[in-house]
Write an enzyme that holds these catalytic residues in place. Structure first.
Site, short mmCIF file in Angstrom:
data_model
loop_
_atom_site.label_atom_id
_atom_site.label_comp_id
_atom_site.label_asym_id
_atom_site.label_seq_id
_atom_site.Cartn_x
_atom_site.Cartn_y
_atom_site.Cartn_z
N HIS A 184 -11.94 5.61 14.98
CA HIS A 184 -11.68 4.45 14.13
C HIS A 184 -10.51 4.79 13.20
O HIS A 184 -10.40 5.95 12.77
CB HIS A 184 -12.89 4.17 13.20
CG HIS A 184 -13.96 3.29 13.77
ND1 HIS A 184 -15.29 3.46 13.44
CD2 HIS A 184 -13.91 2.21 14.60
CE1 HIS A 184 -16.01 2.53 14.06
NE2 HIS A 184 -15.21 1.77 14.77
N CYS A 280 -17.14 4.84 5.91
CA CYS A 280 -17.94 4.13 6.92
C CYS A 280 -19.15 3.44 6.30
O CYS A 280 -19.62 2.43 6.81
CB CYS A 280 -18.45 5.10 7.98
SG CYS A 280 -17.17 5.91 8.90
N1 ARG Z 1 -21.91 6.00 15.06
C1 ARG Z 1 -20.99 5.00 14.60
C2 ARG Z 1 -20.06 4.57 15.73
O1 ARG Z 1 -19.64 5.41 16.47
C3 ARG Z 1 -20.21 5.52 13.45
C4 ARG Z 1 -19.37 4.47 12.78
C5 ARG Z 1 -18.58 5.02 11.64
N2 ARG Z 1 -17.97 4.01 10.92
C6 ARG Z 1 -16.67 3.98 10.59
N3 ARG Z 1 -16.27 3.04 9.78
N4 ARG Z 1 -15.81 4.81 11.08
O2 ARG Z 1 -19.77 3.41 15.88
#
Ligand code: ARG
Length: 288
Positions: A184, A280
């Site tokens: 991300h 996150c």
């Molecule tokens: N386990 C989640 C995923 O892979 C983690 C999300 C983390 N969030 C973020 N804003 N980077 O989607």
């Protein structure tokens, strides 16, 4: 006599920019049902146990820290069967009170989008768009006063970038992510001062062309090392003065202080097992 003065480098040109915090509104979701039962990013290992009471305590520390800094924290009800819901940043993007809902790339997270939409509908956000294309909210969208920075490569689609530009009326800068650990945008880049278009990022997460775009838009950006990026140090939240970031990203503290920020280390070790940290867990509800 013969002693080295420690203030010798305090030349006017090195004086940090004066910083000011502005009050923020955040949406968070407690990790009541957090667990790592599937793996959709390289941080997630379902064979590694998660200490749920510790995850809750660490999350509460973050929530309380925001409140003690004068910010408002709204809460989203956690739902069983959605273990990643604690990562509230992914559920929508809010700019100028307008809400672009999320559409998740993985079926495991699909139902989170509706939970967010219901919250917005019940909390006075009539201007809500159900997206046509895959976008994972603030996971891939970062807002500065001039631009909407938008990640792609692992989750959000380029079509979602166009959709966001049309919906928010802000120029979107598409950035290509290459390294699966930084799946991300908010794992590789953090907006430090939205009003002044200041960011920090890890160049190694981006394609060569995107690196050149970032260098052109942000020539003075703080560049993170692989070590600090690998501690998810860029998954941070700034209010313009205080920068809350994973405490293990030790190399970022001095450079942040040199720029006039107040870094605050947080321990979110349990949530790191899901591939997330401070940012996150934090969705910003922007009125402007
Ligand atoms: N386990 C989640 C995923 O892979 C983690 C999300 C983390 N969030 C973020 N804003 N980077 O989607």
């Amino acid at each position: 006599m013969g002693t080295v003065r420690s203030d010798i480098r305090e030349e006017p040109s090195l004086r940090p920019t004066p910083r000011e915090a502005s009050p923020r509104r955040y949406l968070m979701c407690p990790p009541t049902h957090f667990s790592v039962t599937y793996s959709i990013n390289p941080w997630m290992d379902p064979t590694k146990p998660v200490d749920l009471p510790l995850a809750l305590a660490q999350w509460e520390d973050l929530r309380d820290r925001y409140r003690s800094l004068g910010h408002t924290v709204e809460l989203l009800d956690p739902r069983p069967g959605l273990p990643d819901m604690v990562f509230a940043a992914n559920g929508a993007t809010v700019v100028g009170g307008r809400v672009l809902g999320a559409r998740f790339a993985h079926p495991e997270r699909t139902d989170e989008a509706a939970a967010h939409r219901e919250w917005f509908r019940g909390n006075g956000y009539p201007d809500l768009r159900v997206p046509e294309h895959v976008n994972e909210g603030e996971g891939d969208f970062a807002v500065t006063s001039s631009w909407l920075l938008a990640g792609r490569g692992f989750r959000s689609s380029t079509l979602a970038h166009d959709e966001a530009q049309e919906f928010f009326g802000r120029p979107v800068i598409g950035l290509d992510l290459l390294d699966p650990r930084y799946y991300h945008l908010d794992t590789a880049l953090c907006v430090l001062d939205d009003a002044r278009d200041e960011v920090m990022y890890y160049p190694g997460a981006f394609s060569p062309g995107s690196r050149r775009v970032l260098a052109r838009l942000f020539p003075d950006a703080l560049l993170a090392t692989e070590r600090d990026a690998g501690a998810l140090g860029l998954n941070a939240v700034s209010d313009g003065l205080h920068v809350l970031l994973p405490q293990a990203a030790v190399g970022l503290f001095d450079p942040l202080r040199d720029r006039g920020f107040e870094p605050m280390g947080m321990d979110l070790s349990e949530l790191l097992k899901g591939g997330g940290s401070v940012k996150c867990c934090t969705q910003e509800l922007r009125t402007a």
